[in-house]
Design an enzyme around this catalytic site. Structure first.
Site, PDB file in Angstrom:
ATOM      1  N   PRO A 183       0.794  -1.225   0.000  1.00 19.89           N
ATOM      2  CA  PRO A 183       0.000   0.000   0.000  1.00 19.89           C
ATOM      3  C   PRO A 183       0.828   1.278   0.000  1.00 19.89           C
ATOM      4  CG  PRO A 183      -0.082  -1.072   2.142  1.00 19.89           C
ATOM      5  CD  PRO A 183       0.568  -2.044   1.192  1.00 19.89           C
ATOM      6  N   ASN A 184       0.323   2.244  -0.751  1.00 20.08           N
ATOM      7  CA  ASN A 184       0.851   3.609  -0.840  1.00 20.08           C
ATOM      8  C   ASN A 184       2.149   3.722  -1.634  1.00 20.08           C
ATOM      9  OD1 ASN A 184      -1.228   4.878   0.781  1.00 20.08           O
ATOM     10  ND2 ASN A 184      -0.359   3.757   2.506  1.00 20.08           N
ATOM     11  N   ARG A 240       5.032  11.120  -2.381  1.00 15.75           N
ATOM     12  CA  ARG A 240       4.786  10.780  -0.986  1.00 15.75           C
ATOM     13  C   ARG A 240       6.036  11.003  -0.136  1.00 15.75           C
ATOM     14  NH1 ARG A 240       4.611   4.608   1.278  1.00 15.75           N
ATOM     15  NH2 ARG A 240       3.928   5.132   3.375  1.00 15.75           N
ATOM     16  N   TYR A 256      11.185   8.946   1.501  1.00 13.43           N
ATOM     17  CA  TYR A 256      11.169   7.861   0.515  1.00 13.43           C
ATOM     18  C   TYR A 256      11.904   8.187  -0.795  1.00 13.43           C
ATOM     19  CZ  TYR A 256       7.733   5.900   3.705  1.00 13.43           C
ATOM     20  OH  TYR A 256       7.113   5.405   4.815  1.00 13.43           O
ATOM     21  N   ASN A 276       8.293  -5.265  -0.749  1.00 11.20           N
ATOM     22  CA  ASN A 276       8.117  -4.111   0.119  1.00 11.20           C
ATOM     23  C   ASN A 276       6.630  -4.076   0.437  1.00 11.20           C
ATOM     24  OD1 ASN A 276       7.892  -1.733   1.474  1.00 11.20           O
ATOM     25  ND2 ASN A 276       8.967  -0.488  -0.048  1.00 11.20           N
ATOM     26  N   ALA A 312       3.010  -0.733   4.915  1.00 14.16           N
ATOM     27  CA  ALA A 312       2.498  -0.817   6.288  1.00 14.16           C
ATOM     28  C   ALA A 312       2.025  -2.225   6.662  1.00 14.16           C
ATOM     29  CB  ALA A 312       1.372   0.189   6.479  1.00 14.16           C
ATOM     30  N   GLU A 366      12.422  -9.430   2.508  1.00 15.96           N
ATOM     31  CA  GLU A 366      11.668  -8.225   2.880  1.00 15.96           C
ATOM     32  C   GLU A 366      12.555  -7.012   2.637  1.00 15.96           C
ATOM     33  OE1 GLU A 366      10.125  -8.250   6.944  1.00 15.96           O
ATOM     34  OE2 GLU A 366      10.449  -6.084   7.057  1.00 15.96           O
ATOM     35  N   HIS A 373      12.724  -2.463   2.506  1.00 21.61           N
ATOM     36  CA  HIS A 373      12.128  -1.142   2.743  1.00 21.61           C
ATOM     37  C   HIS A 373      13.062  -0.070   2.211  1.00 21.61           C
ATOM     38  CE1 HIS A 373       9.182  -3.024   5.305  1.00 21.61           C
ATOM     39  NE2 HIS A 373      10.175  -3.710   5.829  1.00 21.61           N
ATOM     40  N   ARG A 403      12.875   4.914  12.779  1.00 20.45           N
ATOM     41  CA  ARG A 403      11.632   5.680  12.695  1.00 20.45           C
ATOM     42  C   ARG A 403      10.714   5.361  13.886  1.00 20.45           C
ATOM     43  NH1 ARG A 403       9.167   5.122   6.945  1.00 20.45           N
ATOM     44  NH2 ARG A 403       7.940   6.869   7.772  1.00 20.45           N
TER      45      ARG A 403
HETATM   46  C1  DQA Z   1       8.166   1.273   3.948  1.00 25.29           C
HETATM   47  C2  DQA Z   1       8.218   1.462   5.465  1.00 25.29           C
HETATM   48  C3  DQA Z   1       6.855   1.188   6.075  1.00 25.29           C
HETATM   49  O1  DQA Z   1       6.900   1.396   7.490  1.00 25.29           O
HETATM   50  C4  DQA Z   1       5.810   2.131   5.485  1.00 25.29           C
HETATM   51  O2  DQA Z   1       4.537   1.822   6.004  1.00 25.29           O
HETATM   52  C5  DQA Z   1       5.820   2.136   4.005  1.00 25.29           C
HETATM   53  C6  DQA Z   1       7.089   2.127   3.300  1.00 25.29           C
HETATM   54  C7  DQA Z   1       9.529   1.636   3.281  1.00 25.29           C
HETATM   55  O3  DQA Z   1       9.732   1.233   2.145  1.00 25.29           O
HETATM   56  O4  DQA Z   1      10.346   2.332   3.884  1.00 25.29           O
HETATM   57  O5  DQA Z   1       4.775   2.229   3.370  1.00 25.29           O
HETATM   58  O6  DQA Z   1       7.920  -0.099   3.671  1.00 25.29           O
END
Ligand code: DQA
Length: 147
Positions: free
Chosen positions: A10-11, A18, A23, A74, A77, A98, A100, A107
């Site tokens: 998501p997102n 964003r 990011y 990735n 959340a 995994e 990020h 954070r």
């Molecule tokens: C993220 C880190 C997560 O905590 C966050 O919710 C994201 C992006 C990252 O790529 O740094 O959506 O996965």
């Protein structure tokens, strides 16, 4: 060529707009281009996808389990909440890395916990878009050493 699914939660479709201070300024399309090019160098076909829906990610994990050699994910959340993704990782017989963009450990505390990490092969975070490249290289090494 073995196929690697690069899955985004998501997102992540909002990258570029964003919170660029966290990011970075690259869009998800930019990152897809980087991943496909890195895949060519490594001899891997990259199948790059994004969804905002947890169940769709679960379906893609299952699909990868029967058609791909590994997953770089990735999960956004959902990383921090999804027992379903933990279970999906354990249900399939291929390595899951995994990743990020941000260093989640530097954070908010709610980002320090990953539901996925205990089931994943490993975790890469904090290198911006380069985290994706590192994840692909980790999977490539795993594939070569498990032959
Ligand atoms: C993220 C880190 C997560 O905590 C966050 O919710 C994201 C992006 C990252 O790529 O740094 O959506 O996965």
């Amino acid at each position: 060529m073995p196929t690697i699914f690069v899955l985004n939660g998501p997102n992540l479709n909002m990258l570029g707009k964003r919170e660029p201070g966290i990011y970075g300024g690259q869009t998800l399309a930019d990152i897809e281009t980087m991943c496909v090019e890195e895949g060519h160098k490594l001899g891997l076909t990259v199948d790059f996808r994004q969804t905002n829906h947890e169940g769709v990610l679960v379906d893609w994990f299952h699909e990868a389990g029967s058609s791909a050699a590994g997953i770089a994910v990735n999960a956004g959340a959902y990383t921090h909440t999804s027992i379903a993704l933990h279970d999906a990782t354990r249900a399939i017989g291929i390595p899951v890395v995994e990743l990020h963009l941000s260093n989640v450990h530097a954070r908010e505390e709610f980002r320090h916990k990953s539901m996925l990490a205990p089931a994943a092969k490993g975790v890469i975070c904090g290198f911006g878009a380069h985290s994706y490249i590192l994840a692909l290289n980790a999977l490539s090494t795993l594939l070569h050493t498990s032959k």
